[in-house]
Scaffold this active site. Structure first.
Site, short mmCIF file in Angstrom:
data_model
loop_
_atom_site.label_atom_id
_atom_site.label_comp_id
_atom_site.label_asym_id
_atom_site.label_seq_id
_atom_site.Cartn_x
_atom_site.Cartn_y
_atom_site.Cartn_z
N LEU A 23 -1.61 -4.46 12.17
CA LEU A 23 -1.87 -4.02 10.79
C LEU A 23 -1.63 -5.16 9.81
O LEU A 23 -0.64 -5.88 9.93
CB LEU A 23 -0.92 -2.85 10.47
N ASP A 26 -0.61 -6.86 2.20
CA ASP A 26 -0.77 -7.78 1.08
C ASP A 26 -1.09 -9.24 1.44
O ASP A 26 -0.46 -9.81 2.33
CB ASP A 26 0.53 -7.88 0.26
N TYR A 85 9.00 -9.64 3.78
CA TYR A 85 8.13 -8.95 2.83
C TYR A 85 7.38 -9.95 1.95
O TYR A 85 7.57 -11.15 2.04
CB TYR A 85 8.96 -7.96 2.00
N ASP A 146 8.97 -9.08 -3.88
CA ASP A 146 7.68 -9.74 -4.11
C ASP A 146 7.71 -10.81 -5.20
O ASP A 146 6.96 -10.75 -6.19
CB ASP A 146 6.58 -8.70 -4.46
C1 FRU Z 1 3.03 -3.76 -1.17
C2 FRU Z 1 4.36 -3.86 -0.42
C3 FRU Z 1 5.28 -4.88 -1.06
C4 FRU Z 1 6.14 -5.29 0.09
C5 FRU Z 1 5.17 -5.28 1.23
C6 FRU Z 1 5.74 -4.90 2.57
O1 FRU Z 1 2.00 -3.29 -0.38
O2 FRU Z 1 4.97 -2.60 -0.34
O3 FRU Z 1 6.00 -4.40 -2.17
O4 FRU Z 1 6.72 -6.53 -0.11
O5 FRU Z 1 4.16 -4.36 0.88
O6 FRU Z 1 4.77 -5.03 3.56
#
Ligand code: FRU
Length: 472
Positions: A23, A26, A85, A146
């Site tokens: 999968l 982002d 993340y 993020d």
């Molecule tokens: C957005 C999110 C981010 C996080 C990431 C984890 O889609 O939820 O906030 O860092 O995906 O995969």
């Protein structure tokens, strides 16, 4: 579900990026380094669920030839053990400096969030340096992630998605002179006091002297806006970095299709603002994607250029995409009730259309038509509503998405079809709709119907598109 023979026909895109397995979500760490665009992305390689997130990477010089996808950042440290993340990067001291969120879950289920530094040198070697921000500031929950880094007036900054103790989405600003010691400057003050419970993946960019803050708020609902579970949009105005105040206009969504979230931008060496989004959505519907049976799920959007025209934001497919065009087919000024041509058909193509009202009340374009299924795109010149409808498809999530446009007597559509990815740019990219679709083999025709009288195809240009390459 019918047995699908994946050797003969599958939903792998030709010019949108899909993971070879697992999968993706982002796009991360976009930068231009030593002649290559680096496109990192969230990747759970071991299955089609939101498991332990790694960072994957593809590199390209020209958006046509890409390196093979590889895993570059692994959640194998105490500070990122439950996921590397999302984050961003900047080129400094001859290296890519990556800032990302280390996600850690405690035994009691609560969450810790570390903002971590990693560097990548010209040999491609990645080195983790651990957390540079360990604490979540007072007044905010552990939904803190993020970081998006930028350089301004001799200083490094990052903005980061946050949630206040009163469960409101926020963006915070940090600064640093050496990229190691970071100080919290404050919360970015906007007029969006009560606007969703969490803002993810913030981005900041200045285009033509206007400041733009892009973010992905969660928890909004309305009829013509906010039709997806989560949104991504922007505000335009003036950002005073000194006192963190942002004076801005209305929040606008970037994309009103079914599948668009968490975009990231990059200012490239040519001064272009390039944006790539995740063509997906983390909700129940993703479980209906039939590619799960083939061991992969989701896509990135095409790279788009963001431009301002008269203070309004437009999204345009990157110029480089034109290199994928094969033989052109075009017609002009055709008065029609029902139009089709066998040349305008296929699984991967670009279709540019200008439709004029003439004597009609509206039109319907059927895409991926065949096997008693089709995607419908309708527009009516009375209510000026455009509707994208997936209800007549056999596979995948269904539903409709609609946009209310300004009143007009013609509409311009720029459609990019790519097997299971569909991007529709309306009126030169003033609005965009990005959606995943899962047509059966043979569902590849296009038909244009006029409603309530004849319409006019002012202009139609069609190109089959060749695929991009992943060469290693
Ligand atoms: C957005 C999110 C981010 C996080 C990431 C984890 O889609 O939820 O906030 O860092 O995906 O995969």
């Amino acid at each position: 579900m019918e047995n699908i023979n994946i050797r003969e026909y599958n939903w792998r895109c030709n010019y949108h990026f899909n993971p070879p397995f697992g999968l993706i979500n982002d796009p991360n760490g976009l930068c231009y380094y030593n002649g290559y665009y680096y496109i990192f992305f969230q990747w759970y390689p071991y299955g089609c669920k939101h498991g332990l997130k790694h960072w994957g990477l593809i590199k390209t010089k020209d958006f046509i030839n890409y390196s093979k996808p590889e895993i570059v950042l692994i959640p194998d440290s105490w500070f990122d053990r439950d996921g590397c993340y999302s984050g961003s990067s900047i080129v400094k001291d001859g290296k890519i400096q990556v800032l990302y969120t280390g996600n850690v879950r405690k035994e009691d289920g609560s969450r810790l969030s570390y903002q971590c530094l990693a560097t990548i040198d010209e040999k491609g070697e990645l080195k983790k340096h651990g957390p540079v921000v360990e604490n979540i500031p007072q007044g905010y929950t552990s939904h803190f992630r993020d970081p998006k880094v930028f350089f301004y007036n001799d200083k490094y900054y990052f903005i980061i998605g946050a949630q206040s103790d009163s469960l409101k989405g926020r963006v915070l600003l940090y600064s640093s002179v050496d990229f190691k010691n970071w100080e919290m400057e404050g919360e970015i003050e906007t007029e969006l006091e009560d606007f969703g419970y969490m803002w993810e993946c913030p981005n900041y960019v200045n285009i033509d002297d206007k400041d733009i803050l892009i973010f992905s708020p969660q928890g909004l609902e309305e009829e013509f806006r906010f039709q997806n579970t989560y949104q991504s949009g922007y505000i335009i105005g003036k950002f005073n970095i000194e006192d963190t105040k942002f004076f801005h206009g209305e929040f606008k969504e970037l994309d009103k299709g079914f599948d668009f979230y968490a975009p990231q931008i990059l200012k490239d060496h040519k001064g272009r603002t390039i944006m790539i989004g995740w063509m997906g959505m983390a909700d129940e519907e993703e479980k209906l994607h039939p590619t799960i049976d083939e061991g992969w799920i989701h896509s990135l959007t095409m790279a788009r250029e963001l431009v301002l025209d008269n203070g309004e934001l437009y999204q345009r497919p990157l110029e480089e995409m034109k290199k994928l065009r094969k033989e052109e087919f075009s017609v002009e000024d055709i008065v029609f009730d029902n139009w089709k041509d066998e040349k305008v058909s296929g699984y991967s193509y670009e279709l540019l259309l200008v439709l004029e009202k003439y004597k009609s009340e509206g039109f319907e374009i059927k895409l991926s038509l065949g096997n008693n299924e089709y995607i419908s795109l309708k527009y009516d010149f009375i209510e000026n509503i455009i509707i994208l409808d997936r209800n007549n498809m056999s596979y995948g999530p269904k539903g409709i998405r609609k946009i209310k446009l300004d009143k007009k007597d013609s509409i311009k559509l720029h459609i990019f079809m790519d097997k299971s990815a569909l991007e529709i740019y309306i009126d030169d990219g003033r609005e965009v709709m990005s959606s995943r679709i899962f047509p059966k083999e043979g569902s590849k025709n296009v038909e244009i119907l006029s409603k309530g009288g004849q319409g006019n195809i002012k202009k139609l240009r069609f190109w089959p598109l060749q695929g991009v390459k992943y060469n290693g």
